[in-house]
Design a protein around this motif. Structure first.
Motif, PDB file in Angstrom:
ATOM      1  N   ALA A   4      44.267  47.517  45.293  1.00  0.00           N
ATOM      2  CA  ALA A   4      43.678  48.182  44.034  1.00  0.00           C
ATOM      3  C   ALA A   4      43.582  49.676  44.281  1.00  0.00           C
ATOM      4  O   ALA A   4      43.768  50.415  43.426  1.00  0.00           O
ATOM      5  CB  ALA A   4      42.229  47.806  44.021  1.00  0.00           C
ATOM      6  N   GLU A  10      46.551  46.577  36.435  1.00  0.00           N
ATOM      7  CA  GLU A  10      45.953  45.256  36.273  1.00  0.00           C
ATOM      8  C   GLU A  10      46.812  44.059  36.506  1.00  0.00           C
ATOM      9  O   GLU A  10      46.444  43.099  37.128  1.00  0.00           O
ATOM     10  CB  GLU A  10      45.066  45.073  35.387  1.00  0.00           C
ATOM     11  N   LEU A  13      47.909  43.491  39.842  1.00  0.00           N
ATOM     12  CA  LEU A  13      46.717  43.102  41.082  1.00  0.00           C
ATOM     13  C   LEU A  13      46.724  41.626  40.625  1.00  0.00           C
ATOM     14  O   LEU A  13      46.206  40.934  41.456  1.00  0.00           O
ATOM     15  CB  LEU A  13      45.529  43.974  40.857  1.00  0.00           C
TER      16      LEU A  13
END
Ligand code: AMP
Length: 455
Positions: A4, A10, A13
């Motif tokens: 992160a 996002e 991740l």
């Protein structure tokens, strides 16, 4: 540090978490922020360090906005072999599962028509070997004028394979205003020249090899006479507790011969080399990855950089001509902190090559001598010189027994330790081994074979 903190979005991740990576590897930690800043990069890193993700992850992030036009890809990854190109493509699929990026894999040996159809739809990422890319370019099937990111992967291997002129040519078709990333395990002068010529104010990062080969791999050598090689190999395979293994030969004809021979002997073995049609190469590799084949007999080109998890053994049927290739070969095992074992069959002619390997790996390779060659010498003499009491009369031996000479290596299970002689100069290639003995009378019994190695 965690992913992160590297500046990835996002979706990436989430994909990374699902794959199960918890922390970035050193090359990822160093390279990802630089790539995201759109800087040129020289990454000195070997396979096994996580370098593929160090460029695919930020590339996915950067390409996530915008779309490719027909026949005008937005990024290009050049890889030296078809298998490595396919591996990079797999990485894009894996990490990009929450993105809608399109990719085209352009490698030789597969239908150009199918590849052209994919190009027509528009590819965000083009992953290619230099030869096929130039072929398609020369036929006017592809335009490189929209490439924003260029990756040259495994530049040292490109150099070994004579691809540098092709790469230089390809780069001339790509706009100057691009981001260029170059990855190499070593920085030979030719690669430095390439970087000086085509990269603009690059940042350099380097990481140590994944782990020193000596740390995770148990290196062993077995002295053999050339004519016994395949029998000694067979015995070693039986003696070791093998899950799966790469078996390397220096020549394609030996890859074919040995793959066939081991399969005939009942082992779950297959051959892989650069002269095979691509569909067969892909199928064989997949079968090995899926555990349907336990022994992959291959040449260096076919196996370079392949990432197959949990490979327990590497066998060098031939000593590689290059000590660096030894490191690449044994790098197929002992990956990701797991332990592995590498056996190399050495003949008298291999002294100099072996010395170069010992030097590179840092010494301490245990060498065993097959009993076979010793037995042959010791057993022959007393019989002639001393004329011991007459041996009890025997029936004429069965046919298989009469061919015992070819089988003596079967009794080589209690090896003797000897030390390796050292010498500093590597030897040029070109040696030839005598023809291997005929299989007739070979007393190998399939019953002795561990179940997991059977077909
Ligand atoms: P590469 O050097 O790109 O060939 O990667 C070697 C292996 O490391 C591959 O099997 C990757 O899936 C794995 N890998 C890459 N990044 C990570 C990470 N951050 N954590 C654990 N494994 C990783």
């Amino acid at each position: 540090m965690d992913f992160a903190q590297l500046g990835l979005g996002e979706e990436l991740l989430k994909a990374i978490e699902e794959i199960g990576y918890t922390t970035p590897t050193p090359i990822q930690e160093k390279a990802i922020p630089i790539v995201l800043m759109a800087r040129d990069l020289i990454g000195l890193a070997q396979t096994g360090t996580g370098k593929t993700a160090s460029f695919t992850l930020p590339m996915i992030e950067m390409l996530s906005s915008g779309r490719a036009r027909s026949r005008m890809p937005r990024s290009l990854v050049l890889a030296p072999t078809r298998e490595l190109a396919a591996q990079v493509a797999e990485n894009f699929d894996k990490y990009g599962k929450y993105h809608k990026l399109t990719k085209a894999l352009l490698v030789g040996g597969e239908s150009m028509g199918d590849q052209i159809k994919i190009l027509e739809k528009g590819a965000d990422v083009l992953i290619a070997t230099p030869g096929r890319l130039l072929d398609l370019f020369d036929r006017g099937q592809i335009l490189l004028s929209d490439i924003k990111i260029l990756v040259i992967d495994e530049a040292d291997r490109m150099l070994d394979m004579g691809f540098i002129p092709d790469i230089e040519k390809i780069i001339t078709f790509i706009p100057m205003t691009r981001q260029t990333l170059l990855f190499s395990a070593t920085m030979q002068p030719e690669i430095k020249n390439l970087a000086d010529k085509f990269l603009s104010n690059p940042k350099s990062v380097s990481v140590a090899p994944p782990a020193s080969p000596a740390a995770t791999v148990d290196h062993r050598m077995m002295e053999v006479s050339p004519k016994d090689k395949k029998y000694v190999l067979r015995d070693l395979i039986q003696r070791e507790n093998i899950k799966n293994a790469f078996v390397f030969c220096n020549r394609k004809k030996d890859v074919d011969m040995l793959g066939k021979w081991l399969a005939e002997k009942g082992f779950s073995a297959a051959a892989l080399h650069g002269d095979m049609v691509q569909s067969k190469r892909t199928e064989t590799l997949q079968a090995f990855k899926d555990g349907k084949i336990s022994l992959m007999v291959c040449s260096d080109v076919a196996a370079r950089g392949l990432d197959v998890s949990g490979v327990s053994h590497v066998f060098n049927y031939d000593v590689p001509f290059n000590a660096d290739d030894y490191v690449h070969r044994i790098g197929r095992t002992g990956r990701a902190g797991q332990s592995g074992k590498a056996w190399t069959l050495i003949t008298e002619d291999d002294d100099k090559l072996v010395a170069a390997i010992v030097k590179l790996v840092g010494g301490n390779i245990v060498t065993e001598k097959t009993i076979k060659s010793e037995k042959a010498e010791v057993a022959a003499k007393p019989e002639k010189a001393e004329k011991p009491e007459r041996a009890p009369r025997r029936e004429k031996p069965a046919r298989a027994e009469r061919h015992d000479r070819d089988d003596r290596s079967e009794k080589a299970s209690e090896p003797k330790l000897v030390t390796v002689k050292r010498s500093s100069k590597p030897e040029p290639s070109g040696r030839r081994y005598p023809i291997l003995p005929d299989d007739e009378g070979d007393k190998f019994h399939e019953d002795n074979m561990p179940a997991f190695l059977r077909k």
